[in-house]
Design an enzyme around this catalytic site. Sequence first.
Site, mmCIF file in Angstrom:
data_model
loop_
_atom_site.group_PDB
_atom_site.id
_atom_site.type_symbol
_atom_site.label_atom_id
_atom_site.label_comp_id
_atom_site.label_asym_id
_atom_site.label_seq_id
_atom_site.Cartn_x
_atom_site.Cartn_y
_atom_site.Cartn_z
ATOM 1 N N HIS A 172 4.350 1.680 -8.148
ATOM 2 C CA HIS A 172 3.343 0.606 -8.076
ATOM 3 C C HIS A 172 2.419 0.657 -9.300
ATOM 4 O O HIS A 172 2.058 -0.386 -9.857
ATOM 5 C CB HIS A 172 2.461 0.780 -6.836
ATOM 6 N N GLY A 220 0.809 -1.217 0.000
ATOM 7 C CA GLY A 220 0.000 0.000 0.000
ATOM 8 C C GLY A 220 0.838 1.262 0.000
ATOM 9 O O GLY A 220 2.026 1.246 -0.265
ATOM 10 N N GLN A 276 7.479 -9.778 7.793
ATOM 11 C CA GLN A 276 8.736 -9.372 7.148
ATOM 12 C C GLN A 276 9.397 -8.200 7.859
ATOM 13 O O GLN A 276 10.406 -7.677 7.395
ATOM 14 C CB GLN A 276 8.523 -9.087 5.662
HETATM 15 O O1 PAF Z 1 7.769 -5.411 -2.001
HETATM 16 C C1 PAF Z 1 6.821 -5.355 -1.202
HETATM 17 O O2 PAF Z 1 6.066 -4.370 -1.144
HETATM 18 C C2 PAF Z 1 6.587 -6.517 -0.237
HETATM 19 O O3 PAF Z 1 7.780 -7.098 0.148
HETATM 20 C C3 PAF Z 1 5.609 -7.564 -0.803
HETATM 21 C C4 PAF Z 1 6.175 -8.227 -2.046
HETATM 22 C C5 PAF Z 1 4.278 -6.914 -1.125
HETATM 23 C C6 PAF Z 1 5.372 -8.660 0.242
HETATM 24 O O4 PAF Z 1 4.816 -8.138 1.393
#
Ligand code: PAF
Length: 286
Positions: free
Chosen positions: A37, A31, A64
């Site tokens: 994006h 987001g 993560q």
């Molecule tokens: O690159 C990102 O924004 C994130 O690491 C992903 C691939 C959406 C996984 O949470």
Amino acid sequence: MRVIRSTAAMQRLARRCQREGRRVGFVPTMGYLHAGHLSLVHRARRAIGPKGLVVVSIYVNPTQFAPTEDLAKYPRDFARDARLCREAGVDIIFAPSDAEMYPGKSDGRYSAYVVEEKLSRGMEGASRPTHFRGVTTVVAKLFHLVLPDVAVFGAKDWQQAAIVRRMVRDLNFPLRLIVAPTVRERDGLALSSRNKLLTPGQRAQATVLSRALARARAAVKRGPLPAARLKADLARFIAREPLARLDYVECFDADTLQPAARAARGTHLALAVFAGKTRLIDNGRL
Ligand code: PAF
């Protein structure tokens, strides 16, 4: 455009697309969308055609982030993201909650993860030891839920894209992975949701990442040189910016991610730099 919040509803729709032969293009995001994006969304649309379904996931994946990292501060604005997705022609936003994605995690009953064991070790993996386990886990889960024909990742996270490509190959995910080029501000700063966290002073000095890449390209143009010498020069170059602190700079093979002893044209270079508490990354081919 439809917003789906439940994993069951997402998988139902994905299965229906499979039955009906409708191609699915997928862009996973956390987001706070920006033009980078949206370029992935357009790339997904180009890959699957006008009749395909473009799915964007918006999920700030807690697994993560290490406990010391910026999960709570990570910028979020769902209303703005939804508007940008609608304008970009996205068909589905998949925006699950933590409880949907990691059932049982809040009371310690979640215990399945996906781990890539080689490419995840260096660079980002060395600085953020649990990061890629979280990425591969959530991306594998998202692939199972969205069942994409094509998934598009950004080249700014070069190591992430290489690890996901390896996971797709080794775990037989039936999809095509596309890695789309990094989108930059006019002054060279790679677009990132984290740029929003920079103070004006940090923002001005954050161009040191792309300037370091340009400096490295100029150096190898004069001829190959020991990677250690190039890295030491770049470390001194970055240290000239009082608000920037180098985390790592590495020269490596673009496919295997193996560190390179010599830097030459075609070698890949990646670096991570703290601007205050915000950690920025960039990379490119020399
Ligand atoms: O690159 C990102 O924004 C994130 O690491 C992903 C691939 C959406 C996984 O949470």
